[in-house]
Design an enzyme around this catalytic site. Structure first.
Site, short mmCIF file in Angstrom:
data_model
loop_
_atom_site.label_atom_id
_atom_site.label_comp_id
_atom_site.label_asym_id
_atom_site.label_seq_id
_atom_site.Cartn_x
_atom_site.Cartn_y
_atom_site.Cartn_z
CB CYS A 166 -5.96 39.40 33.54
SG CYS A 166 -5.08 37.82 34.34
CB ALA A 167 -4.40 44.87 31.30
N GLY A 168 -6.55 42.87 29.58
CA GLY A 168 -7.48 43.23 28.29
C GLY A 168 -8.92 43.22 28.75
N PRO A 169 -9.72 43.85 28.13
CG PRO A 169 -11.69 44.62 27.45
CD PRO A 169 -11.12 43.93 28.17
CE LYS A 202 -12.57 44.93 36.93
NZ LYS A 202 -13.02 44.42 35.62
CB CYS A 205 -17.27 40.22 35.63
SG CYS A 205 -18.83 40.83 35.27
#
Length: 494
Positions: free
Chosen positions: A297-300, A303, A426
């Site tokens: 889940c790379a967006g935005p 990381k 988070c």
């Protein structure tokens, strides 16, 4: 100028009739009002809207600082100010026009949270109300501001804050929705940072930390930028991450490395999660091929940007997957410098759009390291996103819970035996952290739980304590000065 400032000196009541006051408010206050309207009416995010508004208004220096504190301070302390306004206006705030309520919240923050004389705050609030809703609204705002100025912050707190129960007292005095206060208390106990005996005291520290503006944390992406370059640009060394620097003031975009994507704005807690995943020992592939990493889940792209730099340094390939086309483009922009370097060194960095829930089915046992940075309520980042505490609802957990579980299950399926999965949020909310991991793992017999505290601590340059009872790790704003990041590390077995 912070929300913790207390009024000093004699209070000056505004006796000027609304019709005799300034017809227009000054630019810093007008700018803050525009941002608050966009947040409350259009669902905008203050951290995205405010910089644009400051540029449009050509504000800098003290004026920009004033508008920034007025915007963020008003949003943070909205719960307390609504209680004050309701008492002063002798009506529920729900009966007030939205634009007028924004003006009154701003006025309350100036009087009760900033060192602004009552007469100046009232005059400017009346001018804002007149332009927003007409002369009738200006008269109402004048009367309410006059009543607010009759008491100090301490007197208002005593008047509007219930003595019991403790959670309701803290909800008003430290300006958080009641359901979040209760959930955070449970999280502090559930993660092992507090007991039932001291939970209220620790909870108060955590809620107070949410009302202190967060430092701007930068990351020097290894192989693309050195920390010394950020320090030379005026930043200070970070506290935990070897690649972190803290920017006390100024625009991060003015730093060449940030503007070019070789460095970025990234919380130190977020940096540590990526570093912990990258350092867990993983057995070599039988065919001797390079490791393959996946950011599910790379967006935005925060990381993913650090993971890409770490992958290049360790000779690995990376796939950054994101379900949203718009956010995929943000990831691509974030990884552009690393992708250029990967091409030069024969490594593969791929950014793609796809549903993370089906990756395990489409690419079973493919990756050596998988990051599942799951969508969540963001309750660990309330310092940075003050409007989030008022926007989120308990019902959000109902929709997020199944998604988080599906993504973690897919991440495990996509990992080869011996590989490692990092599940991160988070948020410290138990329903988004330990409960998700527990529910997914009770259906499997091919996963070993690692001690995330050990690997998180090993990634840090200073001694990390207060991470909980284990085996998972939880960071806290009031204890570590980071966002409230959660980390579970899992190893896929045969």
């Amino acid at each position: 100028m912070t929300s913790e400032n207390q009024h000093r000196g004699p209070r000056q009541k505004s006796r000027t009739a609304p019709s005799a006051r300034a017809r227009r408010a000054d630019v810093p206050r007008s700018t803050a009002q525009q941002v608050l309207r966009a947040v409350s009416q259009d669902g905008a995010y203050a951290n995205l809207e405010l910089p644009k508004a400051l540029r449009r208004a050509h504000l800098g220096g003290r004026d920009a600082a004033f508008a920034t504190e007025l915007t963020y301070g008003t949003l943070r302390m909205q719960g307390l100010y609504d209680a004050v306004i309701a008492h002063a206006a002798q009506r529920p705030v729900a009966r007030l026009d939205g634009g007028v309520l924004d003006v009154l919240r701003m006025g309350a923050h100036q009087v009760l949270g900033m060192r602004v004389p009552e007469h100046a705050a009232a005059d400017q609030s009346v001018a804002l109300a007149r332009s927003a809703a007409g002369q009738g609204a200006a008269g109402l705002v004048n009367a309410v501001m006059r009543r607010i100025g009759e008491r100090s912050r301490e007197e208002w707190l005593e008047l509007v804050t219930p003595a019991e129960p403790v959670t309701e007292r803290l909800a008003v005095s430290l300006s958080h929705p009641g359901w979040i206060v209760k959930a955070l208390r449970q999280a502090l106990i559930g993660h092992g940072l507090a007991t039932k005996d001291d939970a209220d005291d620790v909870l108060e520290q955590l809620l107070a930390a949410h009302n202190v503006p967060a430092e701007v944390s930068l990351v020097a992406r290894p192989g693309l930028c050195e920390v010394d370059e950020l320090l030379a640009a005026g930043a200070q060394p970070g506290r935990w991450s070897p690649f972190a620097a803290e920017l006390e003031s100024g625009d991060p975009g003015s730093i060449d490395a940030v503007r070019e994507g070789r460095a970025a704005v990234q919380d130190e807690g977020s940096q540590l999660l990526a570093l912990a995943l990258a350092r867990v020992p993983v057995p070599e592939r039988a065919d001797g091929a390079p490791e393959r990493w996946l950011d599910l889940c790379a967006g935005p792209g925060g990381k993913a940007g650090l993971l890409a730099a770490l992958a290049l340094r360790q000779g690995a390939d990376l796939v950054a997957n994101e379900v949203s086309e718009h956010r995929t483009e943000l990831v691509r922009q974030s990884l552009r410098p690393a992708m250029a370097k990967a091409k030069d060194h024969g490594r593969e960095l791929v950014v793609r759009t796809g549903d993370g829930r089906v990756v395990g089915e489409d690419e079973p046992q493919t990756y050596d390291r998988v990051l599942v940075d799951a969508p969540c309520t963001g309750l660990g980042a309330l310092r940075r996103r003050p409007e989030a505490r008022w926007r989120r609802q308990p019902s959000d957990l109902v929709g997020l819970g199944p998604l988080q579980r599906e993504l973690l299950a897919a991440g495990i399926e996509a990992t080869r035996p011996g590989g490692v999965i990092a599940y991160a949020t988070c948020s410290p909310h138990l329903s988004e952290t330990t409960f998700v991991v527990r529910d997914v793992l009770k259906k499997r017999d091919d996963v070993e739980v690692l001690d995330a505290r050990e690997h998180l601590s090993a990634a840090a340059v200073a001694t990390l304590t207060g991470l909980g009872d284990g085996p998972h790790a939880q960071l806290w704003p009031h204890l570590h000065g980071t966002d409230g990041m959660f980390l579970a590390l899992l190893r896929k077995t045969a």
